[in-house]
Scaffold this active site. Structure first.
Site, PDB file in Angstrom:
ATOM      1  N   GLU A  26       0.849  -1.196   0.000  1.00 63.00           N
ATOM      2  CA  GLU A  26       0.000   0.000   0.000  1.00 63.00           C
ATOM      3  C   GLU A  26       0.882   1.243   0.000  1.00 63.00           C
ATOM      4  O   GLU A  26       1.817   1.299   0.794  1.00 63.00           O
ATOM      5  CB  GLU A  26      -0.889   0.018   1.248  1.00 63.00           C
ATOM      6  CG  GLU A  26      -1.838  -1.151   1.356  1.00 63.00           C
ATOM      7  CD  GLU A  26      -3.189  -0.904   0.716  1.00 63.00           C
ATOM      8  OE1 GLU A  26      -3.471   0.239   0.327  1.00 63.00           O
ATOM      9  OE2 GLU A  26      -3.961  -1.851   0.599  1.00 63.00           O
ATOM     10  N   HIS A  46     -10.814   1.769  -0.300  1.00 62.54           N
ATOM     11  CA  HIS A  46     -11.210   1.319   1.035  1.00 62.54           C
ATOM     12  C   HIS A  46     -12.644   1.714   1.401  1.00 62.54           C
ATOM     13  O   HIS A  46     -12.939   1.966   2.567  1.00 62.54           O
ATOM     14  CB  HIS A  46     -10.244   1.820   2.117  1.00 62.54           C
ATOM     15  CG  HIS A  46      -8.862   1.276   1.962  1.00 62.54           C
ATOM     16  ND1 HIS A  46      -8.552  -0.032   2.189  1.00 62.54           N
ATOM     17  CD2 HIS A  46      -7.716   1.876   1.579  1.00 62.54           C
ATOM     18  CE1 HIS A  46      -7.269  -0.222   1.962  1.00 62.54           C
ATOM     19  NE2 HIS A  46      -6.738   0.909   1.585  1.00 62.54           N
TER      20      HIS A  46
END
Length: 80
Positions: A26, A46
């Site tokens: 990430e 997300h």
């Protein structure tokens, strides 16, 4: 999940598609096959489970906290 196995399954159409919002690295690198190669992948920031109700309630909570802050009242969701 094992990203390499998922990539292969998506390439060979063993899996029709995937919706992803979490990755082993990430943020996801710009040259990742999920981005550059596979058209059967949807990437979200997300918020895959966010609904209209969730977003509406979240916005209401933010506005209420701002109102409490402006009135110098104790905050309900203060992060310390």
């Amino acid at each position: 999940m094992n990203e390499d196995d998922l990539i292969e399954a998506l390439r060979t159409k063993q899996i029709a598609g995937a919706g992803l919002d979490v990755f082993s690295t990430e943020p996801i690198p710009e040259d990742h096959p999920f981005i550059t190669e596979l058209e059967n992948v949807v990437i979200t920031p997300h918020i895959a489970g966010a609904t209209t109700d969730v977003l509406t309630n979240h916005t209401k909570m933010i506005i209420q906290e701002l109102d409490r802050y402006m009135k110098q009242e104790p905050l309900l969701y203060e992060y310390k």
